[in-house]
Design an enzyme around this catalytic site. Structure first.
Site, short mmCIF file in Angstrom:
data_model
loop_
_atom_site.label_atom_id
_atom_site.label_comp_id
_atom_site.label_asym_id
_atom_site.label_seq_id
_atom_site.Cartn_x
_atom_site.Cartn_y
_atom_site.Cartn_z
N ASN A 13 29.97 -10.53 -10.76
CA ASN A 13 31.30 -9.95 -11.00
C ASN A 13 32.33 -10.99 -10.57
O ASN A 13 32.56 -11.18 -9.38
CB ASN A 13 31.43 -8.66 -10.19
CG ASN A 13 32.83 -8.09 -10.23
OD1 ASN A 13 33.67 -8.50 -11.04
ND2 ASN A 13 33.11 -7.12 -9.36
N TRP A 14 32.94 -11.64 -11.56
CA TRP A 14 33.90 -12.71 -11.24
C TRP A 14 35.23 -12.17 -10.76
O TRP A 14 36.08 -12.91 -10.29
CB TRP A 14 34.13 -13.60 -12.47
CG TRP A 14 33.00 -14.53 -12.80
CD1 TRP A 14 31.74 -14.52 -12.28
CD2 TRP A 14 33.04 -15.62 -13.72
NE1 TRP A 14 31.00 -15.53 -12.82
CE2 TRP A 14 31.77 -16.22 -13.71
CE3 TRP A 14 34.02 -16.13 -14.57
CZ2 TRP A 14 31.46 -17.32 -14.51
CZ3 TRP A 14 33.72 -17.23 -15.36
CH2 TRP A 14 32.45 -17.82 -15.32
N LYS A 15 35.46 -10.86 -10.95
CA LYS A 15 36.76 -10.27 -10.60
C LYS A 15 37.87 -11.06 -11.32
O LYS A 15 37.68 -11.47 -12.46
CB LYS A 15 36.93 -10.19 -9.08
CG LYS A 15 35.72 -9.52 -8.42
CD LYS A 15 35.89 -9.21 -6.97
CE LYS A 15 34.60 -8.56 -6.44
NZ LYS A 15 34.71 -8.14 -5.05
N HIS A 96 34.46 0.50 -9.66
CA HIS A 96 34.40 -0.46 -8.55
C HIS A 96 35.38 -0.02 -7.45
O HIS A 96 36.47 0.47 -7.75
CB HIS A 96 34.75 -1.87 -9.04
CG HIS A 96 34.45 -2.92 -8.01
ND1 HIS A 96 35.26 -3.13 -6.92
CD2 HIS A 96 33.40 -3.77 -7.88
CE1 HIS A 96 34.73 -4.10 -6.18
NE2 HIS A 96 33.60 -4.49 -6.73
N GLU A 98 37.33 -1.56 -5.64
CA GLU A 98 38.67 -2.17 -5.70
C GLU A 98 39.56 -1.41 -6.67
O GLU A 98 40.77 -1.29 -6.45
CB GLU A 98 38.54 -3.66 -6.08
CG GLU A 98 38.00 -4.47 -4.90
CD GLU A 98 37.32 -5.77 -5.28
OE1 GLU A 98 37.41 -6.19 -6.45
OE2 GLU A 98 36.68 -6.37 -4.39
N GLU A 166 27.55 -0.07 -3.40
CA GLU A 166 28.34 -1.15 -2.80
C GLU A 166 29.16 -0.58 -1.65
O GLU A 166 30.25 -0.05 -1.86
CB GLU A 166 29.30 -1.75 -3.83
CG GLU A 166 28.62 -2.47 -4.97
CD GLU A 166 29.54 -3.52 -5.55
OE1 GLU A 166 29.17 -4.70 -5.51
OE2 GLU A 166 30.63 -3.17 -6.00
N GLY A 172 32.99 -8.51 0.12
CA GLY A 172 33.86 -9.62 0.47
C GLY A 172 34.02 -9.86 1.96
O GLY A 172 34.87 -10.64 2.38
N SER A 204 28.53 -8.70 -0.28
CA SER A 204 28.21 -9.91 0.49
C SER A 204 26.79 -10.41 0.28
O SER A 204 26.14 -10.90 1.22
CB SER A 204 28.51 -9.71 1.98
OG SER A 204 29.90 -9.55 2.18
N GLY A 225 29.61 -10.61 -6.08
CA GLY A 225 30.98 -11.03 -6.30
C GLY A 225 31.16 -12.50 -5.97
O GLY A 225 30.92 -13.38 -6.80
N GLY A 226 31.56 -12.78 -4.74
CA GLY A 226 31.91 -14.14 -4.34
C GLY A 226 30.87 -15.20 -4.70
O GLY A 226 31.20 -16.27 -5.23
P1 PGA Z 1 31.01 -9.65 -2.84
O1 PGA Z 1 31.56 -8.61 -3.93
O2 PGA Z 1 29.66 -10.11 -3.30
O3 PGA Z 1 32.03 -10.77 -2.86
O4 PGA Z 1 30.96 -8.94 -1.54
C1 PGA Z 1 30.70 -7.67 -4.51
C2 PGA Z 1 31.46 -6.81 -5.46
O5 PGA Z 1 32.64 -6.50 -5.22
O6 PGA Z 1 30.92 -6.41 -6.51
#
Ligand code: PGA
Length: 241
Positions: A13-15, A96, A98, A166, A172, A204, A225-226
């Site tokens: 997930n590049w966001k 998600h 976020e 998640e 993050g 993470s 994500g990251g």
């Molecule tokens: P992260 O993000 O791996 O940077 O913790 C995961 C996500 O939000 O899907």
């Protein structure tokens, strides 16, 4: 890559990050193949078409990060699941944390987005997760199973979908859930969703902890994500699965 739908699903997930340069580096990194799971990359929507063109020949699928509940209409700035599908996307992340936090997306809206996705032929990746407060008050399993229950009420009618656990506090933060916490939550989720739905873990995940996490019972893949913005890390995770 594998066409086996029960193979491990590794989703990046590049966001709101990345560009054509990152796609180039990722395509070069993945060119050698060497993994057995299913790889999915969810870049910003503006990159979906190009990502599909570059990554499909490598056996990597693409997905969106959100969709509107409606099929079309006067929704300035939004994207329907059908528009995502037209780019070559086969998946879409919905719910998600976020988006739940920033746009107040509630369980019923997540359910409707999930249904919109399956109607458009996409496989929804439905995200659920507890906050630090939920966990501290001992309500983590209750909150997360409620989030899933809302989606199941939406009559998916056996169409394929994916669940992603998640924990909000793990996203993050550099602090992934422990193997015990993951095993407990995934067992609770499996009891709710039944046998066929893959349940991913996200929060993470790095090349260092992916092996331990993917070995947890009921973990059918990872949502990253990251670390997905680091093609070397993403490739290492994929090849390790
Ligand atoms: P992260 O993000 O791996 O940077 O913790 C995961 C996500 O939000 O899907």
């Amino acid at each position: 890559m594998s066409a086996n739908p029960s193979a491990r699903l590794i989703v990046g997930n590049w966001k709101m990050n990345g560009g054509l340069g990152l796609l180039d580096v990722l395509a070069a990194e993945l060119a050698g193949g060497g993994w057995t799971g299913r790889a999915v990359v969810c870049p910003p929507a503006t990159l979906l078409g190009e990502a599909h063109r570059r990554l499909a020949p490598l056996g990597v699928e693409v997905g969106g990060q959100d969709c509107h509940v409606a099929e079309r209409g006067a929704h300035t700035g939004d994207l329907s699941a059908a528009l995502l599908a037209a780019t070559g996307a086969r998946h879409v992340i919905v719910g998600h944390s976020e988006r739940r936090a920033a746009y107040g997306e509630a369980d019923l809206q997540v359910r409707d987005k999930t249904l919109a996705a399956v109607e458009a032929g996409l496989s929804p990746i439905v995200c659920v997760g507890d906050t630090a407060e939920d966990r501290a008050s001992g309500r983590a399993v209750e909150v997360v199973t409620r989030q899933v229950g809302a989606v199941l009420d939406g009559a998916l009618n056996g169409r394929p979908w994916v669940l992603a656990y998640e924990p909000v506090w793990a996203i993050g933060s550099g602090r992934a859930a422990t193997a015990d916490d993951i095993a407990e939550m995934h067992a609770a989720l499996r009891a709710v969703v039944g046998g066929a739905t893959p349940i991913l873990y996200g929060g993470s995940v790095t090349a260092d902890n992916a092996g331990e996490i993917r070995a947890c019972p009921e973990v059918g893949g990872l949502l990253i994500g990251g670390a997905s913005l680091r093609p070397d890390q993403f490739a290492a995770i994929l090849r390790g699965c």
